[in-house]
Every structure is written in C-alpha cells, then in structure tokens.
Write an enzyme that holds these catalytic residues in place. Sequence first.
Site: not given
Ligand SMILES: NC(=O)c1ccc[n+]([C@@H]2O[C@H](COP(=O)([O-])OP(=O)(O)OC[C@H]3O[C@@H](n4cnc5c(N)ncnc54)[C@H](O)[C@@H]3O)[C@@H](O)[C@H]2O)c1
Ligand SMILES: [Zn+2]
Length: 364
Positions: A255, A124, A146, A248, A188, A244, A267, A240, A230, A251
Amino acid sequence: MEKIRVNLKISEDKSYDILIGEDLLRRLPWEIKESGLAYKFAIVTDSTVENLYGTALLEEFERAGLETRIIAFPAGEKQKNRETKALIEDRMLEHRFGRDSAVVALGGGVVGDMAGYVAATYTRGIPYIQVPTTLVACVDSSIGGKTAVDTPHGKNLIGAFHQPWRVYMDVNTLLTLNEREIREGLAEVIKYGVIRDGGLFSFLEQNLDSVFSYDKGTLTRIIKRGCEIKGEVVEKDERESNLRKILNFGHTIGHAVENLSGYKITHGEAISIGMAAEGKIAVNMGLWKEEELGRLTRLLTGAGLPTSMPEYMNIQDIIDTMKLDKKSRGGKIEMVLPETIGRMAESGGSYGLKTDESLIRDAV
Ligand SMILES: NC(=O)c1ccc[n+]([C@@H]2O[C@H](COP(=O)([O-])OP(=O)(O)OC[C@H]3O[C@@H](n4cnc5c(N)ncnc54)[C@H](O)[C@@H]3O)[C@@H](O)[C@H]2O)c1
Ligand SMILES: [Zn+2]
C-alpha cells in the site's frame, strides 16, 4: 433517573452462494426472478462493461419481465468517489427505486465497491448481487462484503460492510480482459497460495502459461480456490479481528509503495513488491526459509510482476506512509508474515506481528 435498555443482539444469517461457470449472465435474471428477491433492479456498471456485457444483461432482464434500468459511469478508479455514488443514487431516486429494489453490480472492483456501497445505504440498505467481470473482482473484491469509495485523503476511507445476496462469476467475461488485468488478479491468487494453500501455489508454478492463454478450466480452478480461501477467512473473521489479517500479506509495504508512486504502480504490482519485501523480512526474522522466498519471487517474476522497490523511492517515506495506514496500530507497524508456503506465522495468538523499523529498512 430512568433507564431503559434497548437490547440488540442481532444474529443474522448473511450466508450467500458464489456461482462460477460459463454463460451465467444469461441465467442470472431468471434465477433472480424465481427467488423473488426484489421487484425492481438497477444494473450499476461502468462505460466499458456496459458496452461489453451490460446491454445484453439488461435485455435478458427485460426478457425475464423484470423492471430494470442500467446506470453506467465512466470506467476507472477516479470515478470511485462520493460524487459518483450520489449520481447513482439520484438516478435511482428519480426512477422511484424503493425498498423492494436490488442493485446488480456488473463490473470490476470499482463497480463492485461503489454499487455495493450504494446498496448498503440506499433507503438504509437494499440487497445487491455481485457480478464480477475482472479477475481481481472474482478472487477478491466481490467476496467479503467490504464496500467503499475513495476520497482525496485516501482510498476506501468511506464505506460499509454489506454482504451480497449472491455472486455470479461468468468466466466467459474474463476473455476480454487484457494481460495486465489478469496479472492484477494473479498477484492476489499467488498471495492466497502463500497464506493458505501450498497446493495452489505449486499449481500456479506449473500452470502460468495456461492462465495467460485464458484457459477457462485453469481460470475456473484458481478462481474457485481463491473464493474458497477468501470465503473461509471472512467466514471466520468478518470484521478483521485476527485471521482476516492474513489477507494483508504484501499489502502493508504494498500500500505504501502504491501510494508513494501516486498510483502509477498498480495495486497488483505494488503487492508483488510488498510480498517480496515482507517475505525478505520473514526470512531475516528467521521465520521463513530463504528457498521458499526464492520460489515466491520466481513465481511473481514469471507472472510478469515486479519484485523490487523502484529506485526513486525513499525508505523513510515508505515507513512514514506505513505508519499512517489504517492498518497500523498506535504508530507500530504490524505485518503478517509467512512461516511456510501455505501458512502464516502467529505470535501470542495473533497473526499481526509488530515489526521493527530496522528490519523493514534492511529488507527494503
Ligand atoms: N472490496 C474489497 O474487498 C476489495 C478488494 C480488492 C480490490 N478492491 C477494489 O477493486 C478495485 C480494483 O478492481 P479492478 O482491478 O477490477 O478494477 P476496475 O473495476 O477498474 O476494472 C479494471 C478495468 O477493466 C475494465 N473491465 C472490467 N471488466 C472487464 C472485462 N470483462 N473485459 C474487459 N475490460 C473489463 C474496467 O472497465 C476497467 O477499465 C479497486 O478500487 C480496489 O480498491 C476492493
Ligand atoms: Zn489486494
């Protein structure tokens, strides 16, 4: 009839610190130990980051005398699902992680979202520490609380709000990212400039080269400003309800583009196209100056990001997809639109502006 009321007006302090600097991975276990946050730690990471930084972090935890296990899953968005979440949980259950445990989310946004969601529901809810290693994770996904996983019906549909206990951003880890991943995060940061900080926007206009030469000072500066923006927005509107929404920008259309491309368009690329298109809508509505839209498209292009819709995409499909988005309200498409670089337009006390389909058609 008997009636018993359960009063639950909980006000809870969920504040946390974001630390940005070099060599933080080495400090982290010792600081956590000193804090007494938990007694057992699960470092959740992906296969790529495990090799780059996970093993070394595990060793540092062990040196600090903390009982720690590393749980890694294959890298990539495909793994951000309920099945992987269950696998992580099962590993933790097998190893008798209890309520006195904490999760360390070491990796990009995929790891952060998934490990955060595991922490939100494991017994939990247990604390988690975000250790973002991509630019996207530093400036976006690790802040705001999130957490989510994807489903075959769409991305991020199952999740929870769960704020981290602390965020450690070690800029040294960013040096192993490829340019494409830098661009993803940069999209971003450019957005933050438009929605909240004209100074940041100008800084980016003048310093794109040093971003792409991985200059640590420049990276630290944009990450810090990104986190401040942020953080401030989330602080004022965690769930939101209004402010917040400005996050977007780009986006709503972005999206839809991402989705319709079958996620072939990333993205960052999709929101770049989205910002250019939504910017055009703002200009057509008389909200925003054409020359500022010009500055935005030049900056995006300079960062190697696309600004026009792919030829094969159909306008009606884009509109239909936007209507299905969880951000649309009662079939009406809501957008946040700039008024000037650094400030978003408001109407009737809301940043969400109902936008006519005809305006979207024209801009797209
Ligand atoms: N929670 C939120 O508010 C929020 C906001 C924006 C994005 N997201 C989510 O984040 C995700 C995208 O994040 P991302 O772009 O970091 O993707 P990711 O976590 O898939 O990382 C991208 C790639 O980089 C590699 N990697 C990570 N760190 C590294 C490093 N230091 N050196 C070399 N390679 C490295 C990973 O293994 C992966 O292959 C999506 O799932 C998206 O929905 C969430
Ligand atoms: Zn985004």
